[in-house]
Design a protein around this motif. Structure first.
Motif, PDB file in Angstrom:
ATOM      1  N   LYS A 110      55.621 -14.409  33.696  1.00  0.00           N
ATOM      2  CA  LYS A 110      56.126 -14.485  35.065  1.00  0.00           C
ATOM      3  C   LYS A 110      55.184 -15.298  35.952  1.00  0.00           C
ATOM      4  O   LYS A 110      55.619 -16.027  36.849  1.00  0.00           O
ATOM      5  CB  LYS A 110      56.290 -13.081  35.647  1.00  0.00           C
ATOM      6  N   ARG A 111      53.901 -15.174  35.704  1.00  0.00           N
ATOM      7  CA  ARG A 111      52.904 -15.904  36.492  1.00  0.00           C
ATOM      8  C   ARG A 111      53.069 -17.415  36.318  1.00  0.00           C
ATOM      9  O   ARG A 111      52.756 -18.200  37.214  1.00  0.00           O
ATOM     10  CB  ARG A 111      51.516 -15.432  36.069  1.00  0.00           C
ATOM     11  N   GLN A 112      53.596 -17.857  35.162  1.00  0.00           N
ATOM     12  CA  GLN A 112      53.689 -19.282  34.852  1.00  0.00           C
ATOM     13  C   GLN A 112      55.006 -19.917  35.301  1.00  0.00           C
ATOM     14  O   GLN A 112      55.284 -21.058  34.940  1.00  0.00           O
ATOM     15  CB  GLN A 112      53.523 -19.503  33.347  1.00  0.00           C
ATOM     16  N   LEU A 113      55.825 -19.202  36.062  1.00  0.00           N
ATOM     17  CA  LEU A 113      57.075 -19.792  36.542  1.00  0.00           C
ATOM     18  C   LEU A 113      56.783 -21.057  37.348  1.00  0.00           C
ATOM     19  O   LEU A 113      55.762 -21.133  38.043  1.00  0.00           O
ATOM     20  CB  LEU A 113      57.833 -18.780  37.413  1.00  0.00           C
ATOM     21  N   PRO A 114      57.650 -22.096  37.253  1.00  0.00           N
ATOM     22  CA  PRO A 114      57.357 -23.406  37.866  1.00  0.00           C
ATOM     23  C   PRO A 114      56.928 -23.333  39.320  1.00  0.00           C
ATOM     24  O   PRO A 114      55.964 -23.971  39.724  1.00  0.00           O
ATOM     25  CB  PRO A 114      58.690 -24.159  37.711  1.00  0.00           C
ATOM     26  N   ASP A 115      57.630 -22.554  40.137  1.00  0.00           N
ATOM     27  CA  ASP A 115      57.284 -22.446  41.556  1.00  0.00           C
ATOM     28  C   ASP A 115      56.512 -21.172  41.866  1.00  0.00           C
ATOM     29  O   ASP A 115      56.399 -20.747  43.017  1.00  0.00           O
ATOM     30  CB  ASP A 115      58.555 -22.493  42.409  1.00  0.00           C
ATOM     31  N   GLY A 116      55.990 -20.526  40.809  1.00  0.00           N
ATOM     32  CA  GLY A 116      55.284 -19.265  40.999  1.00  0.00           C
ATOM     33  C   GLY A 116      56.265 -18.127  41.189  1.00  0.00           C
ATOM     34  O   GLY A 116      57.434 -18.340  41.533  1.00  0.00           O
ATOM     35  N   PRO A 117      55.843 -16.899  40.964  1.00  0.00           N
ATOM     36  CA  PRO A 117      56.746 -15.758  41.118  1.00  0.00           C
ATOM     37  C   PRO A 117      57.098 -15.516  42.584  1.00  0.00           C
ATOM     38  O   PRO A 117      56.223 -15.598  43.454  1.00  0.00           O
ATOM     39  CB  PRO A 117      55.944 -14.583  40.544  1.00  0.00           C
ATOM     40  N   ASN A 118      58.386 -15.225  42.845  1.00  0.00           N
ATOM     41  CA  ASN A 118      58.767 -14.845  44.200  1.00  0.00           C
ATOM     42  C   ASN A 118      58.387 -13.382  44.426  1.00  0.00           C
ATOM     43  O   ASN A 118      57.796 -12.746  43.550  1.00  0.00           O
ATOM     44  CB  ASN A 118      60.266 -15.089  44.438  1.00  0.00           C
ATOM     45  N   ALA A 119      58.733 -12.848  45.593  1.00  0.00           N
ATOM     46  CA  ALA A 119      58.296 -11.487  45.934  1.00  0.00           C
ATOM     47  C   ALA A 119      58.805 -10.459  44.924  1.00  0.00           C
ATOM     48  O   ALA A 119      58.062  -9.567  44.492  1.00  0.00           O
ATOM     49  CB  ALA A 119      58.785 -11.127  47.340  1.00  0.00           C
ATOM     50  N   ARG A 120      60.068 -10.594  44.520  1.00  0.00           N
ATOM     51  CA  ARG A 120      60.651  -9.635  43.572  1.00  0.00           C
ATOM     52  C   ARG A 120      59.988  -9.753  42.197  1.00  0.00           C
ATOM     53  O   ARG A 120      59.662  -8.750  41.554  1.00  0.00           O
ATOM     54  CB  ARG A 120      62.157  -9.883  43.474  1.00  0.00           C
ATOM     55  N   GLN A 121      59.792 -10.996  41.757  1.00  0.00           N
ATOM     56  CA  GLN A 121      59.161 -11.221  40.447  1.00  0.00           C
ATOM     57  C   GLN A 121      57.708 -10.778  40.457  1.00  0.00           C
ATOM     58  O   GLN A 121      57.198 -10.317  39.428  1.00  0.00           O
ATOM     59  CB  GLN A 121      59.279 -12.703  40.077  1.00  0.00           C
ATOM     60  N   ARG A 122      57.048 -10.919  41.602  1.00  0.00           N
ATOM     61  CA  ARG A 122      55.647 -10.499  41.686  1.00  0.00           C
ATOM     62  C   ARG A 122      55.527  -8.977  41.544  1.00  0.00           C
ATOM     63  O   ARG A 122      54.593  -8.480  40.912  1.00  0.00           O
ATOM     64  CB  ARG A 122      55.052 -10.970  43.008  1.00  0.00           C
ATOM     65  N   ILE A 123      56.481  -8.243  42.135  1.00  0.00           N
ATOM     66  CA  ILE A 123      56.483  -6.785  41.971  1.00  0.00           C
ATOM     67  C   ILE A 123      56.628  -6.431  40.490  1.00  0.00           C
ATOM     68  O   ILE A 123      55.940  -5.539  39.976  1.00  0.00           O
ATOM     69  CB  ILE A 123      57.624  -6.159  42.804  1.00  0.00           C
ATOM     70  N   TYR A 124      57.520  -7.151  39.809  1.00  0.00           N
ATOM     71  CA  TYR A 124      57.722  -6.910  38.376  1.00  0.00           C
ATOM     72  C   TYR A 124      56.458  -7.256  37.591  1.00  0.00           C
ATOM     73  O   TYR A 124      56.056  -6.526  36.673  1.00  0.00           O
ATOM     74  CB  TYR A 124      58.903  -7.749  37.877  1.00  0.00           C
ATOM     75  N   LEU A 125      55.817  -8.382  37.969  1.00  0.00           N
ATOM     76  CA  LEU A 125      54.583  -8.820  37.308  1.00  0.00           C
ATOM     77  C   LEU A 125      53.504  -7.736  37.417  1.00  0.00           C
ATOM     78  O   LEU A 125      52.845  -7.398  36.423  1.00  0.00           O
ATOM     79  CB  LEU A 125      54.118 -10.127  37.953  1.00  0.00           C
ATOM     80  N   ILE A 126      53.318  -7.212  38.616  1.00  0.00           N
ATOM     81  CA  ILE A 126      52.323  -6.157  38.833  1.00  0.00           C
ATOM     82  C   ILE A 126      52.663  -4.930  37.998  1.00  0.00           C
ATOM     83  O   ILE A 126      51.785  -4.282  37.407  1.00  0.00           O
ATOM     84  CB  ILE A 126      52.249  -5.771  40.327  1.00  0.00           C
ATOM     85  N   GLY A 127      53.969  -4.612  37.915  1.00  0.00           N
ATOM     86  CA  GLY A 127      54.398  -3.472  37.101  1.00  0.00           C
ATOM     87  C   GLY A 127      54.062  -3.641  35.639  1.00  0.00           C
ATOM     88  O   GLY A 127      53.633  -2.688  34.971  1.00  0.00           O
ATOM     89  N   ARG A 128      54.214  -4.859  35.133  1.00  0.00           N
ATOM     90  CA  ARG A 128      53.887  -5.119  33.721  1.00  0.00           C
ATOM     91  C   ARG A 128      52.379  -5.015  33.487  1.00  0.00           C
ATOM     92  O   ARG A 128      51.929  -4.509  32.449  1.00  0.00           O
ATOM     93  CB  ARG A 128      54.391  -6.497  33.288  1.00  0.00           C
ATOM     94  N   LEU A 129      51.595  -5.468  34.453  1.00  0.00           N
ATOM     95  CA  LEU A 129      50.142  -5.332  34.311  1.00  0.00           C
ATOM     96  C   LEU A 129      49.719  -3.868  34.351  1.00  0.00           C
ATOM     97  O   LEU A 129      48.788  -3.462  33.647  1.00  0.00           O
ATOM     98  CB  LEU A 129      49.421  -6.123  35.406  1.00  0.00           C
ATOM     99  N   ARG A 130      50.414  -3.059  35.166  1.00  0.00           N
ATOM    100  CA  ARG A 130      50.122  -1.626  35.191  1.00  0.00           C
ATOM    101  C   ARG A 130      50.413  -1.004  33.826  1.00  0.00           C
ATOM    102  O   ARG A 130      49.673  -0.142  33.350  1.00  0.00           O
ATOM    103  CB  ARG A 130      50.960  -0.939  36.275  1.00  0.00           C
ATOM    104  N   LYS A 131      51.522  -1.435  33.210  1.00  0.00           N
ATOM    105  CA  LYS A 131      51.864  -0.944  31.875  1.00  0.00           C
ATOM    106  C   LYS A 131      50.782  -1.345  30.869  1.00  0.00           C
ATOM    107  O   LYS A 131      50.396  -0.558  30.002  1.00  0.00           O
ATOM    108  CB  LYS A 131      53.213  -1.517  31.430  1.00  0.00           C
TER     109      LYS A 131
END
Length: 404
Positions: A110-131
């Motif tokens: 998710k971090r490598q998305l072309p325009d960077g993660p949007n707000a919704r994707q960033r929440i998901y990204l943080i959730g995956r790191l928590r996992k």
């Protein structure tokens, strides 16, 4: 996709039996860093392909669950917990490790998305790191009970690294992030003194990969006088452990360029000065100028051609962004002739700079091609230059000369 099979050294189990035949508690051994580095390099991360690595982790977990008969059955999903009593062989620990890796690689994807993660994707990204932190912590806890001393240390360093990554991405608790990164570094420094040569090299590499994140944390909590420009040289290092740092570095540089943009009020070209009113145009031009300093700096001659070509591509992208902003301003300028004249002049100046850099890039391509013209294929099976290819490059160079 070919299945990765750990070496016997990675799967080693320390088992002892007493004289009466009763088995003493087993101590499993996993060379965690060696296992992960091998899997990462063979399955995508040599080229930064986190999607491929995530898929490999998923397939690996499926095979492990099936071989351990730990499938969850049909119908409603109920996860079967892995506890101390569950871990009867080393593959149960592998389950936890690859589950953490899958979550981490998904976050990095998710971090490598072309325009960077949007707000919704960033929440998901943080959730995956928590996992990833959750599973890495459980892996560390069970390794402390079921693993030998080295495995326990490596697992602890891995968990610390994951915790540091989470805090690093969250932009908070920099002191705790620093403590975790330093803890991981201390373990790898110690482990790098022992074992076979491959293990020592891997540990030293991981220490080097952790260093930029540690320096960035020190910078954020005010215990380092490191300048923003100095981070650029740190960001030239390679390795999966540095990818979060590089994303953070780009954000830092964008912020620094925005601050510099306030002082860039005009662009000088051939004795003419063209005012720059749009902040986005200023930032794009400053980005191009920063990259040009490295291309024409004292270390440029020692820089590999491949790296210089990548930097040229970034310069082109920055100037194209600037021209795009200028053209948008021209559309919105309406009938204001003075503003249109200034914008048209600025557009011509940026286009001329773009042409000059294109000539320099084509000259570099010609010099690289000429160096390979009379070579035979070497041990790396490097592609040699054919005469017609060199002629084509000269034609392209002449075309740009006529346009500029």
């Amino acid at each position: 996709m070919a299945e990765f099979s750990p070496s016997p050294a990675v799967m080693e189990v320390d088992g002892m039996k007493s004289n009466s035949g009763n088995q003493i508690a087993q101590r499993f051994s996993i060379k965690v860093l060696q296992l992960l580095k091998s899997a990462q390099m063979q399955h995508g991360l040599r080229h930064g392909d986190y999607t491929r690595y995530r898929r490999y982790c998923t397939a690996r977990l499926r095979r492990l669950y099936k071989s351990l008969k730990l499938t969850h059955g049909r119908g409603k999903f109920t996860r079967r917990a892995i506890t101390e009593s569950t871990v009867t062989e080393v593959r149960f620990l592998h389950l936890l490790l690859y589950t953490a890796e899958r979550a981490w690689s998904h976050a990095m994807e998710k971090r490598q998305l072309p325009d960077g993660p949007n707000a919704r994707q960033r929440i998901y990204l943080i959730g995956r790191l928590r996992k990833a932190v959750k599973w890495a912590t459980l892996f560390s806890q069970l390794c402390a009970i079921k693993g030998d001393s080295r495995t326990s240390l490596e697992a602890e360093a891995y968990a610390s690294y994951m915790k540091g990554n989470l805090l690093f991405e969250q932009d908070q608790n920099w002191d705790i992030a620093l403590m975790n990164f330093k803890s991981a570094r201390a373990v790898y420094e110690e482990l790098g003194k022992y074992g076979d040569l491959e293990n020592q090299v891997l540990c030293r590499e991981r220490v080097e990969e952790l260093e930029p994140s540690i320096r960035y944390c020190l910078h954020k909590i005010g215990e380092s006088n490191l300048q923003t420009s100095e981070f650029l040289h740190i960001g030239e290092m390679e390795g999966p452990a540095l990818d979060l740092f590089k994303a953070k570095l780009e954000a830092v540089m964008a912020e620094a360029r925005s601050q510099q943009a306030a002082s860039l009020t005009e662009l000088s070209w051939l004795g003419h000065r063209f005012p720059i009113s749009n902040a986005k145009t200023r930032v794009a031009i400053i980005k191009a100028q920063d990259l040009e300093k490295d291309l024409h700096g004292p270390l440029a001659d020692s820089m590999p051609a491949e790296k210089r070509l990548i930097m040229f591509d970034k310069v082109f992208a920055a100037y194209h962004d600037a021209r795009s902003c200028i053209r948008n301003d021209l559309v919105s300028a309406g009938s204001t002739e003075n503003m249109k004249d200034d914008l048209n002049g600025l557009d011509k100046a940026v286009n001329a700079l773009l042409g000059q850099r294109t000539i320099e890039r084509n000259q570099l391509l010609v010099s690289v091609a000429k160096s390979k013209l009379n070579k035979r294929r070497d041990e790396k099976n490097e592609k040699v230059t054919k005469p017609e290819e060199l002629v084509r490059l000269y034609d392209l160079l002449l075309q740009v000369y006529y346009l500029v």
